[in-house]
Design a protein around this motif. Structure first.
Motif, PDB file in Angstrom:
ATOM      1  N   LEU A  39       7.084  -0.326  -5.162  1.00 18.72           N
ATOM      2  CA  LEU A  39       6.029  -0.809  -6.056  1.00 18.72           C
ATOM      3  C   LEU A  39       5.559   0.290  -6.994  1.00 18.72           C
ATOM      4  O   LEU A  39       5.294   0.044  -8.178  1.00 18.72           O
ATOM      5  CB  LEU A  39       4.866  -1.347  -5.237  1.00 18.72           C
ATOM      6  N   SER A  40       5.473   1.510  -6.476  1.00 16.42           N
ATOM      7  CA  SER A  40       5.073   2.645  -7.300  1.00 16.42           C
ATOM      8  C   SER A  40       6.084   2.912  -8.403  1.00 16.42           C
ATOM      9  O   SER A  40       5.720   3.200  -9.554  1.00 16.42           O
ATOM     10  CB  SER A  40       4.896   3.890  -6.421  1.00 16.42           C
ATOM     11  N   GLU A  41       7.354   2.812  -8.076  1.00 17.91           N
ATOM     12  CA  GLU A  41       8.399   3.032  -9.081  1.00 17.91           C
ATOM     13  C   GLU A  41       8.367   1.952 -10.155  1.00 17.91           C
ATOM     14  O   GLU A  41       8.568   2.232 -11.341  1.00 17.91           O
ATOM     15  CB  GLU A  41       9.764   3.076  -8.400  1.00 17.91           C
ATOM     16  N   GLU A  42       8.118   0.706  -9.740  1.00 16.20           N
ATOM     17  CA  GLU A  42       8.026  -0.385 -10.717  1.00 16.20           C
ATOM     18  C   GLU A  42       6.805  -0.200 -11.623  1.00 16.20           C
ATOM     19  O   GLU A  42       6.877  -0.450 -12.833  1.00 16.20           O
ATOM     20  CB  GLU A  42       7.941  -1.727  -9.992  1.00 16.20           C
TER      21      GLU A  42
ATOM     22  N   PHE B 179      -2.371   8.996   6.828  1.00 14.31           N
ATOM     23  CA  PHE B 179      -2.460   7.619   6.361  1.00 14.31           C
ATOM     24  C   PHE B 179      -1.878   7.477   4.956  1.00 14.31           C
ATOM     25  O   PHE B 179      -1.165   6.523   4.656  1.00 14.31           O
ATOM     26  CB  PHE B 179      -3.924   7.158   6.357  1.00 14.31           C
ATOM     27  N   MET B 180      -2.199   8.433   4.078  1.00 10.69           N
ATOM     28  CA  MET B 180      -1.703   8.382   2.705  1.00 10.69           C
ATOM     29  C   MET B 180      -0.184   8.545   2.655  1.00 10.69           C
ATOM     30  O   MET B 180       0.484   7.929   1.815  1.00 10.69           O
ATOM     31  CB  MET B 180      -2.390   9.457   1.849  1.00 10.69           C
TER      32      MET B 180
ATOM     33  N   ARG C 207      -4.120  -2.538  -7.316  1.00  5.65           N
ATOM     34  CA  ARG C 207      -4.777  -3.356  -6.305  1.00  5.65           C
ATOM     35  C   ARG C 207      -4.475  -2.851  -4.893  1.00  5.65           C
ATOM     36  O   ARG C 207      -5.346  -2.851  -4.021  1.00  5.65           O
ATOM     37  CB  ARG C 207      -4.313  -4.813  -6.450  1.00  5.65           C
ATOM     38  N   GLU C 208      -3.261  -2.439  -4.666  1.00  2.41           N
ATOM     39  CA  GLU C 208      -2.891  -1.930  -3.351  1.00  2.41           C
ATOM     40  C   GLU C 208      -3.667  -0.654  -3.022  1.00  2.41           C
ATOM     41  O   GLU C 208      -4.122  -0.467  -1.888  1.00  2.41           O
ATOM     42  CB  GLU C 208      -1.383  -1.659  -3.298  1.00  2.41           C
ATOM     43  N   VAL C 209      -3.820   0.220  -3.998  1.00  2.00           N
ATOM     44  CA  VAL C 209      -4.593   1.448  -3.769  1.00  2.00           C
ATOM     45  C   VAL C 209      -6.058   1.111  -3.535  1.00  2.00           C
ATOM     46  O   VAL C 209      -6.731   1.738  -2.704  1.00  2.00           O
ATOM     47  CB  VAL C 209      -4.440   2.415  -4.969  1.00  2.00           C
ATOM     48  N   GLN C 210      -6.578   0.109  -4.265  1.00  2.00           N
ATOM     49  CA  GLN C 210      -7.958  -0.314  -4.046  1.00  2.00           C
ATOM     50  C   GLN C 210      -8.153  -0.850  -2.625  1.00  2.00           C
ATOM     51  O   GLN C 210      -9.156  -0.545  -1.969  1.00  2.00           O
ATOM     52  CB  GLN C 210      -8.342  -1.389  -5.073  1.00  2.00           C
TER      53      GLN C 210
ATOM     54  N   THR D  30       2.247   5.886   0.898  1.00  4.01           N
ATOM     55  CA  THR D  30       3.190   6.272  -0.159  1.00  4.01           C
ATOM     56  C   THR D  30       4.596   5.790   0.149  1.00  4.01           C
ATOM     57  O   THR D  30       5.301   5.275  -0.727  1.00  4.01           O
ATOM     58  CB  THR D  30       3.187   7.800  -0.333  1.00  4.01           C
ATOM     59  N   VAL D  31       5.017   5.933   1.404  1.00  5.23           N
ATOM     60  CA  VAL D  31       6.365   5.514   1.794  1.00  5.23           C
ATOM     61  C   VAL D  31       6.504   3.997   1.699  1.00  5.23           C
ATOM     62  O   VAL D  31       7.508   3.478   1.182  1.00  5.23           O
ATOM     63  CB  VAL D  31       6.685   6.007   3.221  1.00  5.23           C
TER      64      VAL D  31
END
Length: 210
Positions: A41-44, A30-31, A3-6, A35-36
């Motif tokens: 959230l990405s790790e989870e 921006f990307m 959802r965050e990427v969307q 990412t930072v």
């Protein structure tokens, strides 16, 4: 994470395309900032995807092993040294053979999909479509593999017991539906949510224009 990427992709459309790849004084795009800020959230998300893939991979391997062995130990055995199955000309044997082959193919497909999830790079963009699509295919093919495996089991039991113990094999075949129903109850909601979030209207619902 999906959802965050969307959200990021939708907001990105509002910017001038020439400025999307623009860098700041620290040479971050921006990307890079996205990412930072979404590292935790990405790790989870990566941990959840890998745990889910590992669990389903065990089931896929078990189904593939069982149906592969069943293909070479057909019900009723073979005729002498020819290797031709005894029940080759029976319709129920055809049901067994087709369902067993479909179970092997679909379980192998799900196994490869879950393996590809474990070996993915888990970049933020992968959570948008690539990883969810692999999980959808993996869950769908695994569910189909379990169904066809139980069909093969029912057909084999029917061939062996139909002439003598009809009162036994029918209840056993009905009970064989329980694993399918249990798996469906546990995984279909997840499968539906993944399909809806991946191929649905997205975070911004598009209004119909008349």
């Amino acid at each position: 994470m999906q959802r965050e990427v969307q959200w990021f992709k939708e907001v990105e459309k509002l910017f001038d395309p020439a400025k999307i790849g623009e860098i700041d004084v620290e040479r971050n795009t921006f990307m890079d900032h996205f990412t930072v800020n979404h590292k935790t959230l990405s790790e989870e998300g990566e941990k959840w995807m890998k745990n889910t893939a590992n669990s389903c991979m065990i089931v896929s391997t078990l189904v593939a092993t069982v149906v592969f062995a069943a293909a070479f130990t057909v019900p009723g055995g073979n005729v002498g040294d020819t290797g031709i199955p005894v029940f080759l000309r029976r319709a129920d044997f055809l049901v067994f053979a087709i369902s067993d082959a479909l179970a092997l193919l679909s379980s192998s497909t799900s196994l490869l999909m879950f393996l590809s999830i474990l070996t993915a790079r888990y970049a933020p963009e992968d959570f948008l479509l690539r990883l969810p699509k692999r999980l959808i295919i993996g869950l769908g093919s695994l569910f189909f593999a379990i169904i066809t495996m139980m069909v093969a089991f029912g057909a084999a039991l029917y061939m062996l017991l139909k002439d003598r113990w009809e009162s036994i094999y029918i209840p056993i075949i009905i009970l064989g539906c329980i694993p399918v129903l249990l798996f469906a109850k546990q995984q279909v909601p997840l499968f539906y949510d993944m399909v809806q979030s991946t191929y649905g209207s997205g975070v911004f619902k598009k209004k119909k224009t008349w």
